[in-house]
Write an enzyme that holds these catalytic residues in place. Structure first.
Site, PDB file in Angstrom:
ATOM      1  N   GLU A   1       2.162  -4.560 -10.938  1.00 35.43           N
ATOM      2  CA  GLU A   1       1.804  -5.396 -12.107  1.00 35.43           C
ATOM      3  C   GLU A   1       0.477  -4.939 -12.726  1.00 35.43           C
ATOM      4  O   GLU A   1       0.324  -4.940 -13.949  1.00 35.43           O
ATOM      5  CB  GLU A   1       1.751  -6.868 -11.681  1.00 35.43           C
ATOM      6  CG  GLU A   1       3.146  -7.359 -11.312  1.00 35.43           C
ATOM      7  CD  GLU A   1       3.172  -8.810 -10.865  1.00 35.43           C
ATOM      8  OE1 GLU A   1       2.552  -9.106  -9.824  1.00 35.43           O
ATOM      9  OE2 GLU A   1       3.787  -9.626 -11.553  1.00 35.43           O
TER      10      GLU A   1
ATOM     11  N   ALA B   1      -0.142  -8.196  -3.567  1.00 34.59           N
ATOM     12  CA  ALA B   1      -0.983  -9.323  -3.140  1.00 34.59           C
ATOM     13  C   ALA B   1      -1.218  -9.258  -1.629  1.00 34.59           C
ATOM     14  O   ALA B   1      -0.336  -8.817  -0.880  1.00 34.59           O
ATOM     15  CB  ALA B   1      -0.297 -10.635  -3.500  1.00 34.59           C
TER      16      ALA B   1
ATOM     17  N   GLY C   1       2.099  -6.901  -6.898  1.00 32.49           N
ATOM     18  CA  GLY C   1       0.939  -7.057  -7.773  1.00 32.49           C
ATOM     19  C   GLY C   1       0.282  -5.716  -8.111  1.00 32.49           C
ATOM     20  O   GLY C   1      -0.346  -5.577  -9.159  1.00 32.49           O
TER      21      GLY C   1
ATOM     22  N   GLU D   1       8.807  -8.860  -4.265  1.00 31.09           N
ATOM     23  CA  GLU D   1       8.602 -10.317  -4.326  1.00 31.09           C
ATOM     24  C   GLU D   1       9.828 -11.149  -3.959  1.00 31.09           C
ATOM     25  O   GLU D   1       9.722 -12.093  -3.177  1.00 31.09           O
ATOM     26  CB  GLU D   1       8.122 -10.741  -5.728  1.00 31.09           C
ATOM     27  CG  GLU D   1       6.654 -10.454  -5.990  1.00 31.09           C
ATOM     28  CD  GLU D   1       6.401  -9.061  -6.529  1.00 31.09           C
ATOM     29  OE1 GLU D   1       7.281  -8.181  -6.400  1.00 31.09           O
ATOM     30  OE2 GLU D   1       5.314  -8.848  -7.081  1.00 31.09           O
TER      31      GLU D   1
HETATM   32  N1  CAA Z   1      -1.187  -7.507   2.177  1.00 33.92           N
HETATM   33  C1  CAA Z   1      -2.058  -7.403   3.206  1.00 33.92           C
HETATM   34  N2  CAA Z   1      -2.121  -6.317   4.013  1.00 33.92           N
HETATM   35  C2  CAA Z   1      -1.293  -5.291   3.735  1.00 33.92           C
HETATM   36  C3  CAA Z   1      -0.367  -5.336   2.664  1.00 33.92           C
HETATM   37  C4  CAA Z   1      -0.355  -6.503   1.848  1.00 33.92           C
HETATM   38  N3  CAA Z   1       0.449  -6.620   0.760  1.00 33.92           N
HETATM   39  N4  CAA Z   1       0.340  -4.187   2.667  1.00 33.92           N
HETATM   40  C5  CAA Z   1      -0.135  -3.449   3.679  1.00 33.92           C
HETATM   41  N5  CAA Z   1      -1.109  -4.105   4.341  1.00 33.92           N
HETATM   42  C6  CAA Z   1      -1.884  -3.669   5.511  1.00 33.92           C
HETATM   43  C7  CAA Z   1      -1.083  -3.873   6.790  1.00 33.92           C
HETATM   44  O1  CAA Z   1      -1.213  -5.189   7.262  1.00 33.92           O
HETATM   45  C8  CAA Z   1      -1.730  -2.845   7.694  1.00 33.92           C
HETATM   46  O2  CAA Z   1      -2.950  -3.378   8.163  1.00 33.92           O
HETATM   47  P1  CAA Z   1      -3.313  -3.352   9.752  1.00 33.92           P
HETATM   48  O3  CAA Z   1      -3.460  -1.889  10.044  1.00 33.92           O
HETATM   49  O4  CAA Z   1      -4.591  -4.125   9.819  1.00 33.92           O
HETATM   50  O5  CAA Z   1      -2.158  -3.978  10.449  1.00 33.92           O
HETATM   51  C9  CAA Z   1      -2.078  -1.698   6.759  1.00 33.92           C
HETATM   52  O6  CAA Z   1      -2.100  -2.269   5.437  1.00 33.92           O
HETATM   53  C10 CAA Z   1      -1.055  -0.592   6.773  1.00 33.92           C
HETATM   54  O7  CAA Z   1       0.226  -1.175   6.506  1.00 33.92           O
HETATM   55  P2  CAA Z   1       1.497  -0.921   7.447  1.00 33.92           P
HETATM   56  O8  CAA Z   1       1.090  -0.744   8.872  1.00 33.92           O
HETATM   57  O9  CAA Z   1       2.490  -2.004   7.149  1.00 33.92           O
HETATM   58  O10 CAA Z   1       1.987   0.485   6.885  1.00 33.92           O
HETATM   59  P3  CAA Z   1       3.482   0.993   6.739  1.00 33.92           P
HETATM   60  O11 CAA Z   1       3.381   2.419   6.322  1.00 33.92           O
HETATM   61  O12 CAA Z   1       4.287   0.694   7.932  1.00 33.92           O
HETATM   62  O13 CAA Z   1       4.099   0.140   5.514  1.00 33.92           O
HETATM   63  C11 CAA Z   1       4.144  -0.906   3.341  1.00 33.92           C
HETATM   64  C12 CAA Z   1       3.522   0.198   4.229  1.00 33.92           C
HETATM   65  C13 CAA Z   1       5.588  -0.553   3.035  1.00 33.92           C
HETATM   66  C14 CAA Z   1       3.328  -0.918   2.050  1.00 33.92           C
HETATM   67  C15 CAA Z   1       4.076  -2.263   4.073  1.00 33.92           C
HETATM   68  O14 CAA Z   1       2.741  -2.467   4.504  1.00 33.92           O
HETATM   69  C16 CAA Z   1       4.490  -3.424   3.212  1.00 33.92           C
HETATM   70  O15 CAA Z   1       5.676  -3.664   3.037  1.00 33.92           O
HETATM   71  N6  CAA Z   1       3.505  -4.187   2.705  1.00 33.92           N
HETATM   72  C17 CAA Z   1       3.754  -5.410   1.949  1.00 33.92           C
HETATM   73  C18 CAA Z   1       4.207  -5.092   0.547  1.00 33.92           C
HETATM   74  C19 CAA Z   1       4.493  -6.343  -0.222  1.00 33.92           C
HETATM   75  O16 CAA Z   1       5.385  -7.103   0.066  1.00 33.92           O
HETATM   76  N7  CAA Z   1       3.724  -6.538  -1.322  1.00 33.92           N
HETATM   77  C20 CAA Z   1       3.978  -7.584  -2.286  1.00 33.92           C
HETATM   78  C21 CAA Z   1       3.252  -8.827  -1.984  1.00 33.92           C
HETATM   79  S1  CAA Z   1       3.751 -10.096  -3.150  1.00 33.92           S
HETATM   80  C22 CAA Z   1       3.001  -9.668  -4.621  1.00 33.92           C
HETATM   81  O17 CAA Z   1       2.288  -8.723  -4.728  1.00 33.92           O
HETATM   82  C23 CAA Z   1       3.310 -10.516  -5.839  1.00 33.92           C
HETATM   83  C24 CAA Z   1       2.404 -11.544  -6.244  1.00 33.92           C
HETATM   84  O18 CAA Z   1       1.220 -11.394  -6.377  1.00 33.92           O
HETATM   85  C25 CAA Z   1       2.965 -12.835  -6.654  1.00 33.92           C
END
Ligand code: CAA
Length: 254
Positions: free
Chosen positions: A113, A65, A110, A133
């Site tokens: 999922e 998400a 997600g 999550e």
């Molecule tokens: N939402 C929005 N933007 C995201 C994202 C997310 N879930 N994951 C990555 N991005 C974006 C980052 O903000 C970044 O954008 P900018 O360059 O504009 O800053 C770009 O993608 C690259 O990401 P990182 O710089 O963070 O890259 P990284 O290699 O250091 O890390 C990662 C990669 C491990 C995927 C890290 O981005 C991360 O942990 N992301 C979040 C993952 C997460 O928690 N997802 C679950 C959300 S909850 C859910 O999905 C459940 C639900 O619906 C209920």
């Protein structure tokens, strides 16, 4: 069609691409609206036999998400009602054509999922799976808690969901989270080969086979077995089945 989802038809395959590579194909409001539209368009297109879902860019299938859209909800009841009314992930369950997820890079939250809502998962080596999550203070909410347990068993599902620990593509293959592994650079080739193989079989047999196997996840064994007989009975006089029998008998006479 929205820019965050691309739908391309290549002969009998519909290729749907999650298209926000700069945000790791994170699922935003627009994608939640456009993805069901693309799935339903592929379902309605008579030329399409198989759907392949993949992520744009070289870093992720989808990182889940869009966290930048996280905001307080009006009330718990309003959120619950909105989720029931706008069940975007439920669109996958309305598709009778096989859906293959072609997964590379991050496949988190997600994103995982969505992959779980597909019928077949092909992962490229280097892909990473996980449910972040609980670390974000929530639980998987797009079918993840239910589908992961059915896919890999309760113990492994609880481990993944409660710890949030990531799983490599090789481990995902070992535990049955994905059914095929592709070398780096050959993901799409592998996924499209699987799609073509499925598309080479008679359409109704594939439709019924998907329906029968999926019934096992939601029915007691006796009801599932009955469904299997019902569906098989409908296919017994199909031209394909009878044609194969005639060809076989002709060959054995020679
Ligand atoms: N939402 C929005 N933007 C995201 C994202 C997310 N879930 N994951 C990555 N991005 C974006 C980052 O903000 C970044 O954008 P900018 O360059 O504009 O800053 C770009 O993608 C690259 O990401 P990182 O710089 O963070 O890259 P990284 O290699 O250091 O890390 C990662 C990669 C491990 C995927 C890290 O981005 C991360 O942990 N992301 C979040 C993952 C997460 O928690 N997802 C679950 C959300 S909850 C859910 O999905 C459940 C639900 O619906 C209920």
């Amino acid at each position: 069609m929205s820019e965050v989802i691309k739908l391309e038809i290549h002969s009998q395959i519909a290729l749907i691409t999650l298209n926000r590579p700069s945000a790791m194909n994170a699922i935003n409001h627009e994608m939640r609206k456009a993805l069901p539209e693309a799935l339903l368009a592929a379902q309605a297109n008579p030329a399409v036999r198989v759907i392949v879902l993949c992520g744009a860019g070289d870093r992720a299938f989808s990182a889940g998400a869009d966290i930048k859209e996280f905001a307080p909800v009006e009330s718990q009841a309003a959120y619950r009602q909105a989720r029931l009314e706008n069940n975007w992930i439920g669109a996958f369950d309305r598709i009778t054509k096989p859906i293959i997820a072609a997964i590379h890079g991050y496949c988190l939250g997600g994103g995982l999922e969505m992959a779980l809502a597909c019928d077949i998962r092909v992962a490229q080596k280097g892909a990473v799976f996980g449910f972040p999550e609980t670390g974000n203070g929530i639980i998987p909410g797009a079918g993840g808690t239910q589908r992961i347990a059915r896919m890999i068993g309760l113990g492994r599902a609880l481990d993944m969901v409660l710890t949030g620990d990531r799983v490599t593509a090789e481990r995902a293959y070992e535990i049955g989270l994905v059914s095929r592994l592709a070398d780096v650079g050959s993901l799409m080739e592998t996924a499209l080969q699987v799609a073509e193989r499925i598309g080479s079989h008679p359409e109704t047999a594939i439709k019924f086979a998907k329906e029968a196997v999926l019934a096992s996840a939601s029915s007691p064994l006796a009801a599932g077995l009955l469904k299997e007989i019902d569906l098989l009975s409908l296919l017994m006089n199909s031209n394909e089945r009878l044609g194969i029998a005639i060809d076989f008998k002709e060959k054995s006479k020679k």
